[in-house]
Each structure stands twice: as structure tokens, then as C-alpha cells.
Design a protein around this motif. Sequence first.
Motif, PDB file in Angstrom:
ATOM      1  N   UNK A   1      -7.807   6.367  -5.299  1.00 20.25           N
ATOM      2  CA  UNK A   1      -7.326   5.202  -6.365  1.00 20.25           C
ATOM      3  C   UNK A   1      -8.219   4.233  -6.305  1.00 20.25           C
ATOM      4  N   UNK A   2      -8.428   3.614  -7.535  1.00 16.26           N
ATOM      5  CA  UNK A   2      -9.468   2.348  -7.683  1.00 16.26           C
ATOM      6  C   UNK A   2      -8.829   1.336  -8.392  1.00 16.26           C
ATOM      7  N   UNK A   3      -8.870   0.100  -8.038  1.00 22.07           N
ATOM      8  CA  UNK A   3      -8.598  -1.144  -8.843  1.00 22.07           C
ATOM      9  C   UNK A   3      -9.769  -1.893  -8.966  1.00 22.07           C
ATOM     10  N   UNK A   4     -10.225  -2.404 -10.290  1.00 20.69           N
ATOM     11  CA  UNK A   4     -11.234  -2.898 -10.859  1.00 20.69           C
ATOM     12  C   UNK A   4     -10.740  -4.404 -11.194  1.00 20.69           C
ATOM     13  N   UNK A   5     -10.935  -5.361 -10.433  1.00 21.75           N
ATOM     14  CA  UNK A   5     -10.484  -6.877 -10.815  1.00 21.75           C
ATOM     15  C   UNK A   5     -11.641  -7.638 -11.031  1.00 21.75           C
ATOM     16  N   UNK A   6     -12.706  -7.285 -11.334  1.00 19.55           N
ATOM     17  CA  UNK A   6     -14.035  -7.962 -11.379  1.00 19.55           C
ATOM     18  C   UNK A   6     -13.929  -8.945 -12.497  1.00 19.55           C
ATOM     19  N   UNK A   7     -14.435 -10.035 -12.307  1.00 19.68           N
ATOM     20  CA  UNK A   7     -14.470 -11.236 -13.491  1.00 19.68           C
ATOM     21  C   UNK A   7     -13.276 -11.498 -14.192  1.00 19.68           C
ATOM     22  N   UNK A   8     -12.359 -11.759 -13.455  1.00 19.39           N
ATOM     23  CA  UNK A   8     -10.904 -11.936 -14.168  1.00 19.39           C
ATOM     24  C   UNK A   8     -10.563 -13.490 -13.607  1.00 19.39           C
ATOM     25  N   UNK A   9     -11.358 -14.499 -13.096  1.00 19.86           N
ATOM     26  CA  UNK A   9     -11.056 -15.630 -12.845  1.00 19.86           C
ATOM     27  C   UNK A   9      -9.661 -15.651 -11.798  1.00 19.86           C
ATOM     28  N   UNK A  10      -9.671 -14.873 -10.990  1.00 15.74           N
ATOM     29  CA  UNK A  10      -8.661 -15.032  -9.671  1.00 15.74           C
ATOM     30  C   UNK A  10      -8.805 -15.937  -8.851  1.00 15.74           C
ATOM     31  N   UNK A  11      -7.968 -16.621  -8.469  1.00 20.26           N
ATOM     32  CA  UNK A  11      -8.371 -17.766  -7.460  1.00 20.26           C
ATOM     33  C   UNK A  11      -7.653 -17.739  -6.099  1.00 20.26           C
ATOM     34  N   UNK A  12      -6.522 -16.860  -5.995  1.00 22.01           N
ATOM     35  CA  UNK A  12      -6.129 -16.482  -4.747  1.00 22.01           C
ATOM     36  C   UNK A  12      -5.564 -15.210  -4.721  1.00 22.01           C
ATOM     37  N   UNK A  13      -5.667 -14.563  -3.429  1.00 24.24           N
ATOM     38  CA  UNK A  13      -5.125 -13.080  -3.144  1.00 24.24           C
ATOM     39  C   UNK A  13      -3.939 -13.380  -2.154  1.00 24.24           C
ATOM     40  N   UNK A  14      -2.753 -13.116  -2.688  1.00 27.76           N
ATOM     41  CA  UNK A  14      -1.490 -13.243  -1.871  1.00 27.76           C
ATOM     42  C   UNK A  14      -1.193 -12.080  -1.089  1.00 27.76           C
ATOM     43  N   UNK A  15      -0.461 -12.282   0.097  1.00 28.62           N
ATOM     44  CA  UNK A  15      -0.184 -11.034   0.927  1.00 28.62           C
ATOM     45  C   UNK A  15       0.838  -9.924   0.299  1.00 28.62           C
ATOM     46  N   UNK A  16       1.412 -10.302  -0.866  1.00 28.14           N
ATOM     47  CA  UNK A  16       2.240  -9.271  -1.508  1.00 28.14           C
ATOM     48  C   UNK A  16       1.608  -8.521  -2.774  1.00 28.14           C
ATOM     49  N   UNK A  17       0.233  -9.116  -2.912  1.00 25.93           N
ATOM     50  CA  UNK A  17      -0.375  -8.537  -4.258  1.00 25.93           C
ATOM     51  C   UNK A  17      -0.618  -6.995  -4.477  1.00 25.93           C
ATOM     52  N   UNK A  18      -0.687  -6.374  -3.001  1.00 28.28           N
ATOM     53  CA  UNK A  18      -1.047  -4.962  -3.125  1.00 28.28           C
ATOM     54  C   UNK A  18       0.020  -4.341  -2.343  1.00 28.28           C
ATOM     55  N   UNK A  19       1.131  -4.453  -2.168  1.00 32.28           N
ATOM     56  CA  UNK A  19       2.001  -3.971  -1.166  1.00 32.28           C
ATOM     57  C   UNK A  19       2.548  -2.508  -1.863  1.00 32.28           C
ATOM     58  N   UNK A  20       2.242  -2.522  -3.212  1.00 31.69           N
ATOM     59  CA  UNK A  20       2.769  -1.243  -3.849  1.00 31.69           C
ATOM     60  C   UNK A  20       1.433  -0.582  -4.019  1.00 31.69           C
ATOM     61  N   UNK A  21       0.541  -0.515  -3.610  1.00 29.87           N
ATOM     62  CA  UNK A  21      -0.804   0.318  -3.696  1.00 29.87           C
ATOM     63  C   UNK A  21      -1.310   0.815  -2.505  1.00 29.87           C
TER      64      UNK A  21
END
Length: 70
Positions: free
Chosen positions: A1-21
Motif C-alpha cells: 500500500x502507498x499513500x502520497x501526501x506530497x504538496x499538501x501544505x501539511x504542517x504537523x504529523x500527529x501520532x494518531x495520523x496513521x494508526x489505521x494504516x
Amino acid sequence: KQINLNSNKLTKILNENFLDKLSLIELYLSRNQIIEIQPYSFFYLNKLEVLDLSCNRLVNLSTETFIEFI
């Protein structure tokens, strides 16, 4: 599986962001405005092989951010 979030103006990665991945293999986060990645954000991503954080605004990273990969 792959997730591409390039160029989305994200500012933070939270510890719960990928819990279901849990089966994620490639994660692309380049060309955002990430300044912070919370500790353990990638902790459950045991299958992760590619993590691209290039071209962000990261200055400091906690040692716990990548502890599962050591």
C-alpha cells in the motif's frame, strides 16, 4: 500500500495520523510545510519501507520519532 501526501501544505504529523494504516509500505510526505512530527507517529507502521520527508521545514526530531526503525 502507498499513500502520497506530497504538496499538501501539511504542517504537523500527529501520532494518531496513521494508526489505521498498518499495512502501509510507502509514505510520501515531501514538499509540504512540516515543522513537527510527534514522537511515535510511525510506531505501528512495521511494514513501512519508504518514507519521503524531503523538502519540508523540519528542524528538530525527537529520538522517539523513528525508534521503531532502529
